[in-house]
Write a protein that holds these residues in place. Structure first.
Motif, short mmCIF file in Angstrom:
data_model
loop_
_atom_site.label_atom_id
_atom_site.label_comp_id
_atom_site.label_asym_id
_atom_site.label_seq_id
_atom_site.Cartn_x
_atom_site.Cartn_y
_atom_site.Cartn_z
N ALA A 195 -25.14 -4.57 23.77
CA ALA A 195 -25.70 -4.95 22.47
C ALA A 195 -25.91 -3.73 21.58
CB ALA A 195 -27.02 -5.69 22.66
N ALA A 196 -26.45 -2.65 22.17
CA ALA A 196 -26.68 -1.42 21.41
C ALA A 196 -25.36 -0.84 20.91
CB ALA A 196 -27.40 -0.41 22.28
N SER A 197 -24.32 -0.90 21.76
CA SER A 197 -23.01 -0.39 21.36
C SER A 197 -22.43 -1.21 20.21
CB SER A 197 -22.07 -0.41 22.56
OG SER A 197 -20.78 0.04 22.18
N ARG A 198 -22.56 -2.54 20.28
CA ARG A 198 -22.04 -3.42 19.22
C ARG A 198 -22.72 -3.12 17.89
NH1 ARG A 198 -20.40 -8.78 20.81
NH2 ARG A 198 -20.84 -9.41 18.65
N GLY B 107 -42.45 -7.24 18.98
CA GLY B 107 -42.40 -8.68 18.84
C GLY B 107 -41.40 -9.18 17.82
N LEU B 108 -40.45 -8.34 17.44
CA LEU B 108 -39.47 -8.74 16.43
C LEU B 108 -38.33 -9.55 17.03
CD1 LEU B 108 -39.22 -5.47 14.29
CD2 LEU B 108 -40.68 -7.44 13.95
N ILE B 109 -38.11 -9.39 18.32
CA ILE B 109 -37.04 -10.12 18.98
C ILE B 109 -37.45 -10.40 20.42
CG2 ILE B 109 -35.82 -7.97 19.62
CD1 ILE B 109 -33.21 -9.57 19.25
N GLU C 58 -25.48 -14.22 20.39
CA GLU C 58 -25.07 -13.87 19.03
C GLU C 58 -26.22 -13.97 18.03
OE1 GLU C 58 -22.22 -12.60 17.91
OE2 GLU C 58 -21.59 -12.49 20.01
N ALA C 59 -27.10 -14.93 18.23
CA ALA C 59 -28.25 -15.07 17.34
C ALA C 59 -29.16 -13.84 17.44
CB ALA C 59 -29.04 -16.34 17.68
N ASP C 60 -29.32 -13.33 18.68
CA ASP C 60 -30.13 -12.12 18.86
C ASP C 60 -29.50 -10.94 18.14
OD1 ASP C 60 -32.00 -13.39 20.50
OD2 ASP C 60 -30.77 -13.07 22.29
N LEU C 61 -28.16 -10.84 18.23
CA LEU C 61 -27.47 -9.73 17.57
C LEU C 61 -27.62 -9.81 16.05
CD1 LEU C 61 -24.15 -9.33 19.60
CD2 LEU C 61 -26.26 -8.04 19.79
N TRP C 62 -27.54 -11.04 15.53
CA TRP C 62 -27.70 -11.21 14.08
C TRP C 62 -29.09 -10.75 13.65
CZ3 TRP C 62 -31.11 -13.72 10.94
CH2 TRP C 62 -30.76 -13.81 9.59
N LYS C 63 -30.10 -11.16 14.42
CA LYS C 63 -31.47 -10.78 14.07
C LYS C 63 -31.66 -9.27 14.18
CE LYS C 63 -35.00 -13.42 14.84
NZ LYS C 63 -36.12 -14.20 15.44
N LEU C 64 -31.10 -8.68 15.22
CA LEU C 64 -31.20 -7.22 15.37
C LEU C 64 -30.52 -6.49 14.23
CD1 LEU C 64 -30.70 -6.69 19.22
CD2 LEU C 64 -32.61 -5.81 17.85
N GLN C 65 -29.36 -6.99 13.82
CA GLN C 65 -28.64 -6.36 12.71
C GLN C 65 -29.46 -6.44 11.42
OE1 GLN C 65 -25.40 -4.72 12.68
NE2 GLN C 65 -26.53 -4.07 10.86
N THR C 66 -30.12 -7.58 11.22
CA THR C 66 -30.99 -7.74 10.06
C THR C 66 -32.16 -6.76 10.11
OG1 THR C 66 -30.43 -10.10 9.95
CG2 THR C 66 -32.40 -9.37 8.76
N ILE C 67 -32.77 -6.64 11.29
CA ILE C 67 -33.89 -5.71 11.46
C ILE C 67 -33.45 -4.28 11.15
CG2 ILE C 67 -35.44 -4.67 13.17
CD1 ILE C 67 -35.39 -7.45 14.59
N LEU C 68 -32.31 -3.87 11.68
CA LEU C 68 -31.81 -2.52 11.46
C LEU C 68 -31.54 -2.27 9.98
CD1 LEU C 68 -29.36 -2.31 14.50
CD2 LEU C 68 -31.44 -0.97 14.22
N ALA C 69 -30.99 -3.28 9.30
CA ALA C 69 -30.69 -3.14 7.87
C ALA C 69 -31.98 -3.01 7.05
CB ALA C 69 -29.87 -4.32 7.38
N LEU C 70 -32.98 -3.81 7.40
CA LEU C 70 -34.24 -3.76 6.67
C LEU C 70 -34.98 -2.45 6.91
CD1 LEU C 70 -35.52 -7.43 7.17
CD2 LEU C 70 -34.46 -6.44 5.14
N ARG C 71 -34.89 -1.94 8.12
CA ARG C 71 -35.50 -0.64 8.39
C ARG C 71 -34.79 0.46 7.59
NH1 ARG C 71 -39.36 1.18 8.98
NH2 ARG C 71 -39.03 2.81 10.52
N GLU C 72 -33.48 0.31 7.43
CA GLU C 72 -32.71 1.31 6.71
C GLU C 72 -33.14 1.41 5.25
OE1 GLU C 72 -30.03 4.38 6.58
OE2 GLU C 72 -30.56 3.19 8.34
N THR D 183 -41.43 -11.22 7.22
CA THR D 183 -40.37 -11.69 6.34
C THR D 183 -39.23 -12.40 7.09
OG1 THR D 183 -39.32 -9.51 6.42
CG2 THR D 183 -40.80 -9.95 4.59
N LEU D 184 -39.03 -12.06 8.37
CA LEU D 184 -37.96 -12.72 9.12
C LEU D 184 -38.21 -14.21 9.28
CD1 LEU D 184 -37.04 -10.19 11.96
CD2 LEU D 184 -35.61 -10.94 10.05
N GLN D 185 -39.43 -14.63 9.09
CA GLN D 185 -39.77 -16.05 9.21
C GLN D 185 -39.37 -16.83 7.97
OE1 GLN D 185 -43.97 -16.06 10.05
NE2 GLN D 185 -43.75 -14.67 11.79
N ASP D 186 -39.02 -16.12 6.89
CA ASP D 186 -38.71 -16.78 5.63
C ASP D 186 -37.60 -16.01 4.92
OD1 ASP D 186 -38.56 -17.93 3.13
OD2 ASP D 186 -40.72 -17.90 2.76
#
Length: 340
Positions: free
Chosen positions: A6-9, A24-26, A40-54, A65-68
């Motif tokens: 997952a980290a590599s992807r 508690g984000l994932i 795949e749903a976990d990867l999508w959420k992780l990608q969103t988290i990484l983008a928001l942190r960026e 915010t991930l709840q809405d």
């Protein structure tokens, strides 16, 4: 898949993913030997988290915010606005340095003057605030636009003002227009009826929310006159109604510079706003209100920053625009400027 895959992807590290789990984000599924498994749903959420942190969002804010999805969009909109302000500051700094270096010689006084100018512009961009709480007005704004029944009615010629602005710019299909201080979208609506795409900028999140609900095809952006969230020469025309008078005279001139920056060559600007023709007419109108004892009008005008049509027209003419004007009342005018 396991955490390393997952980290590599996602081009991140297992340690980073574990950190977000601890916050508690994932919550990935766990199998035998307590191994984590990511779908795949976990990867999508992780990608969103990484983008928001960026873009600078804190982990606690991400969790909320991930709840809405609308909250995510709202935050990203505000973050974009902040980044544009930073970009404009950098552009100003580079321009100031260029001015210094272009001079064959300069004194400490020259440097002091240029640096003070830069500081003043930065201060104006950051210090503007909504003194009138437009967020609280958004829900009932359209219903409150009464055309009659007031001793001092600024919206008496509201429809005429909007119609005049559109009539001046004459939007056509395929063009991109900008409505600054879009509010609930009444002026922008008249523009995209002709087939133009519209970008709407406003500092009020609630106004943008109402506008988005009424007109989902409008690209609504958080921002304000002094730092427009657009690239240079991005729009074909600009309109604004009942908004510029919330800026001081100095801020108005900075706002015109921003309009000029984002407007294409040969672009058009139409500003329908509360203003006087010139200082002489302003004094005459105010004297008349005084004689009539119209304290409502006097208070309303002093509470805001009704400008001078002559000031706007003069700025446009000095910067190579052809200008036309239209007077709808003693306090309501339309200024039209074409970049030539």
């Amino acid at each position: 898949m396991k955490i390393k895959e997952a980290a590599s992807r996602l081009n991140t590290t297992p340690r980073t993913i574990r950190f977000y789990e601890e916050k508690g984000l994932i919550q990935p599924e766990k199998g035998e030997n307590d191994y984590r498994y990511y779908n795949e749903a976990d990867l999508w959420k992780l990608q969103t988290i990484l983008a928001l942190r960026e873009v600078g969002m804190s982990t606690s804010k991400i969790k909320t915010t991930l709840q809405d999805e609308n909250e995510v969009r709202k935050y990203l909109n505000m973050q974009r606005s902040a980044l544009y302000e930073e970009w404009l500051e950098i552009k100003d700094m580079i321009s100031t340095l260029d001015q210094m270096l272009e001079q064959p010689s300069f004194s400490q006084k020259d440097i002091f003057t240029l640096s003070n100018h830069l500081k003043d512009v930065k201060q104006k961009r950051k210090s503007w605030e909504d003194q009138w709480n437009f967020d609280s007005q958004a829900k009932d704004y359209d219903k409150s636009l009464k055309r009659s029944g007031f001793r001092f009615n600024v919206h008496e010629f509201y429809e005429e003002a909007l119609g005049s602005a559109v009539g001046f710019v004459k939007p056509v299909e395929g063009e991109t227009g900008l409505d600054i201080g879009i509010g609930t979208g009444n002026l922008a609506e008249k523009c995209f009826e002709s087939g133009a795409s519209m970008i709407g900028v406003d500092q009020s999140e609630e106004m943008l929310k109402v506008c988005g609900e009424k007109h989902p095809t409008i690209d609504t952006r958080h921002g304000h006159f002094l730092a427009l969230p657009l690239m240079d020469k991005q729009v074909d025309f600009i309109v604004s109604s009942y908004a510029l008078h919330h800026l001081t005279d100095e801020e108005k001139l900075l706002a015109l510079q921003e309009m000029d920056r984002v407007l294409n060559d040969n672009g058009r600007i139409a500003i329908a706003d509360l203003m006087f023709e010139d200082e002489e007419q302003k004094e005459a109108v105010m004297d008349q209100f005084e004689e009539e004892g119209n304290t409502e009008a006097i208070f309303a005008i002093r509470d805001e920053y009704y400008g001078l049509r002559s000031q706007l027209s003069g700025w446009f003419e000095q910067h190579g625009y052809r200008v036309e004007v239209k007077r709808l009342s003693d306090i309501l005018h339309v200024v039209y400027a074409v970049k030539v």
